[in-house]
Design an enzyme around this catalytic site. Structure first.
Site, PDB file in Angstrom:
ATOM      1  N   ASP A  82       0.850  -1.195   0.000  1.00 15.09           N
ATOM      2  CA  ASP A  82       0.000   0.000   0.000  1.00 15.09           C
ATOM      3  C   ASP A  82       0.891   1.252   0.000  1.00 15.09           C
ATOM      4  OD1 ASP A  82      -2.455   1.330   0.197  1.00 15.09           O
ATOM      5  OD2 ASP A  82      -2.409   1.348   2.397  1.00 15.09           O
ATOM      6  N   ASP A 104       2.877   5.010  -5.475  1.00 15.48           N
ATOM      7  CA  ASP A 104       2.075   6.218  -5.252  1.00 15.48           C
ATOM      8  C   ASP A 104       2.898   7.452  -5.612  1.00 15.48           C
ATOM      9  OD1 ASP A 104       0.551   8.309  -4.474  1.00 15.48           O
ATOM     10  OD2 ASP A 104       0.268   7.668  -2.402  1.00 15.48           O
ATOM     11  N   GLU A 134      -1.624   5.942  -8.500  1.00 13.52           N
ATOM     12  CA  GLU A 134      -2.619   6.924  -8.024  1.00 13.52           C
ATOM     13  C   GLU A 134      -2.449   8.243  -8.749  1.00 13.52           C
ATOM     14  OE1 GLU A 134      -3.463   7.017  -3.852  1.00 13.52           O
ATOM     15  OE2 GLU A 134      -3.702   9.185  -3.826  1.00 13.52           O
ATOM     16  N   ILE A 255      -9.487  -0.304   3.257  1.00 10.44           N
ATOM     17  CA  ILE A 255     -10.020  -0.134   4.612  1.00 10.44           C
ATOM     18  C   ILE A 255      -8.925  -0.367   5.648  1.00 10.44           C
ATOM     19  CG2 ILE A 255     -11.645  -1.081   6.313  1.00 10.44           C
ATOM     20  CD1 ILE A 255     -13.232  -1.892   3.567  1.00 10.44           C
TER      21      ILE A 255
HETATM   22  P1  13P Z   1      -9.090   4.561   5.575  1.00 13.83           P
HETATM   23  O1  13P Z   1      -8.272   5.480   6.418  1.00 13.83           O
HETATM   24  O2  13P Z   1     -10.388   5.206   5.180  1.00 13.83           O
HETATM   25  O3  13P Z   1      -9.322   3.232   6.221  1.00 13.83           O
HETATM   26  O4  13P Z   1      -8.292   4.296   4.209  1.00 13.83           O
HETATM   27  C1  13P Z   1      -7.257   3.366   4.169  1.00 13.83           C
HETATM   28  C2  13P Z   1      -6.476   3.419   2.900  1.00 13.83           C
HETATM   29  O5  13P Z   1      -6.832   4.064   1.930  1.00 13.83           O
HETATM   30  C3  13P Z   1      -5.220   2.647   2.861  1.00 13.83           C
HETATM   31  O6  13P Z   1      -4.534   2.845   1.670  1.00 13.83           O
HETATM   32  O1  G3H Z   2      -3.024   4.787   3.724  1.00 14.21           O
HETATM   33  C1  G3H Z   2      -2.881   4.747   4.930  1.00 14.21           C
HETATM   34  C2  G3H Z   2      -3.080   3.474   5.657  1.00 14.21           C
HETATM   35  O2  G3H Z   2      -4.104   3.637   6.615  1.00 14.21           O
HETATM   36  C3  G3H Z   2      -1.798   2.985   6.272  1.00 14.21           C
HETATM   37  O3  G3H Z   2      -1.494   3.726   7.418  1.00 14.21           O
HETATM   38  O4  G3H Z   2       0.912   4.283   7.085  1.00 14.21           O
HETATM   39  O5  G3H Z   2      -0.144   4.341   9.369  1.00 14.21           O
HETATM   40  O6  G3H Z   2       0.295   2.160   8.228  1.00 14.21           O
HETATM   41  P1  G3H Z   2      -0.005   3.630   8.047  1.00 14.21           P
HETATM   42 ZN    ZN Z   3      -4.617   4.820   0.908  1.00 13.26          ZN
END
Ligand code: 13P
Ligand code: G3H
Ligand code: ZN
Length: 309
Positions: A82, A104, A134, A255
């Site tokens: 992510d 990203d 993105e 999520i």
């Molecule tokens: P939320 O903060 O709405 O759960 O989004 C999480 C997210 O987009 C992780 O990439």
């Molecule tokens: O995109 C954000 C996610 O909620 C991940 O959060 O970077 O604190 O692990 P984090």
């Molecule tokens: Zn995100």
């Protein structure tokens, strides 16, 4: 049962009215709560790891935990990076066995974002790994009140088409008014669905991704506040808006915040009601159960993804 890419999941979901949940994972209990829910709902899913999660748990632990979850449940799971901020972290994850990575480049200028994304696509595709990118900046709709400021903030449909064409990316995260965290809207929740529909029209074969898609369930916010927490005014994306997004090209719904809230609410309650307990299993267990209940609700009632396996 296998570690799979999201390619087939998205191909099936693209023109249907359901979406795949992509849940952020940081430890064993979070992973177990999510996969137990997916198993009960007989669905596929994406588990995603942020740079912060890699730092907290160490990459090897997370990869092994996800492998254990696949062995334990028989589910098909896509393991996704992510918000990878550069080529190096994407490469590391591809080399570590992730089946999907996000590059990203959204904070960079358009051409720079294209260049970074293309470089990751070339490396990842060569190894059979898919790539999400993105375009646009995640921001609440009240931060972009008129068309000009929305175009400067949100994803511009024509640019999305050019971006996908030039990068060969597999899926695209779009900015239409969602934002990360528990405070998504100052006023009434609203998303720019006209923009989403236009993007989907121009790139109908590209699965779209909705970041910042937690609904911030009042049940858990209230429970946190009742048992010593302090998160007033938390507000998420209403459930019906997630259902609408899934009908217009959104195949992946991210999520994290809802997982954090569910686990924290239950742990807060447990520790308040049973102050003499100090065995971590006694409170992490209910925290894991709360995640399972919440994710099952999400898969069944919000993502409409029960029994799609
Ligand atoms: P939320 O903060 O709405 O759960 O989004 C999480 C997210 O987009 C992780 O990439
Ligand atoms: O995109 C954000 C996610 O909620 C991940 O959060 O970077 O604190 O692990 P984090
Ligand atoms: Zn995100």
């Amino acid at each position: 049962m296998a570690l799979v890419t999201s390619k087939e999941m998205f191909a099936k979901a693209l023109n249907k009215d359901y979406a795949i949940g992509a849940f952020n994972v940081n430890n064993m209990e979070i992973i177990q709560g999510i996969v137990q829910a997916a198993q009960a709902e007989n669905t596929e899913l994406i588990l995603q790891v942020s740079a912060g999660a890699r730092k907290y748990a160490k990459p090897a632990y997370l990869v092994k935990l996800v492998e254990a979850a696949i062995e334990d449940t028989g589910l098909d799971i896509c393991l996704h990076l992510d918000h990878g901020e550069d080529f190096d972290i994407c490469k590391k994850c591809v080399d570590d066995g992730f089946t999907s990575v996000m590059i990203d480049g959204s904070k960079h200028p358009f051409e720079e974002n294209i260049k970074m994304t293309k470089e990751v696509v070339e490396y990842a595709h060569d190894k059979g790994v898919v790539v999400e990118a993105e375009l646009g900046k995640l921001a609440g709709i009240e931060d972009a009140v008129n068309v000009a400021s929305r175009d400067a903030t949100f994803t511009v449909p024509e640019e999305a088409a050019e971006f996908v064409d030039k990068t060969g990316v597999d899926s695209l995260a779009v900015a239409i008014g969602t934002s990360h965290g528990a405070y998504k809207f100052k006023g009434e929740p609203a998303l720019d669905f006209d923009r989403l529909i236009k993007i989907h029209e121009l790139i109908p074969d590209t699965p779209l991704v909705l970041h910042g898609a937690s609904t911030v369930l009042p049940e858990f916010v209230d429970m946190c506040n009742q048992y010593g927490g302090n998160i007033p005014g938390a507000k998420g994306v209403p459930e019906d808006m997630i259902r609408t997004a899934a009908k217009h090209g959104v195949c992946k719904v991210n999520i994290d915040t809802d997982l954090r809230l569910a686990m924290t609410a239950e742990i807060r309650r447990f520790l308040t009601e049973q102050p003499a307990e100090f065995d971590p299993r006694k409170y992490l267990g209910p925290g894991r159960d709360a995640i399972q209940r919440m994710v099952q609700h999400k898969i069944k009632d919000v993502l409409n993804a029960s029994n799609i396996k």
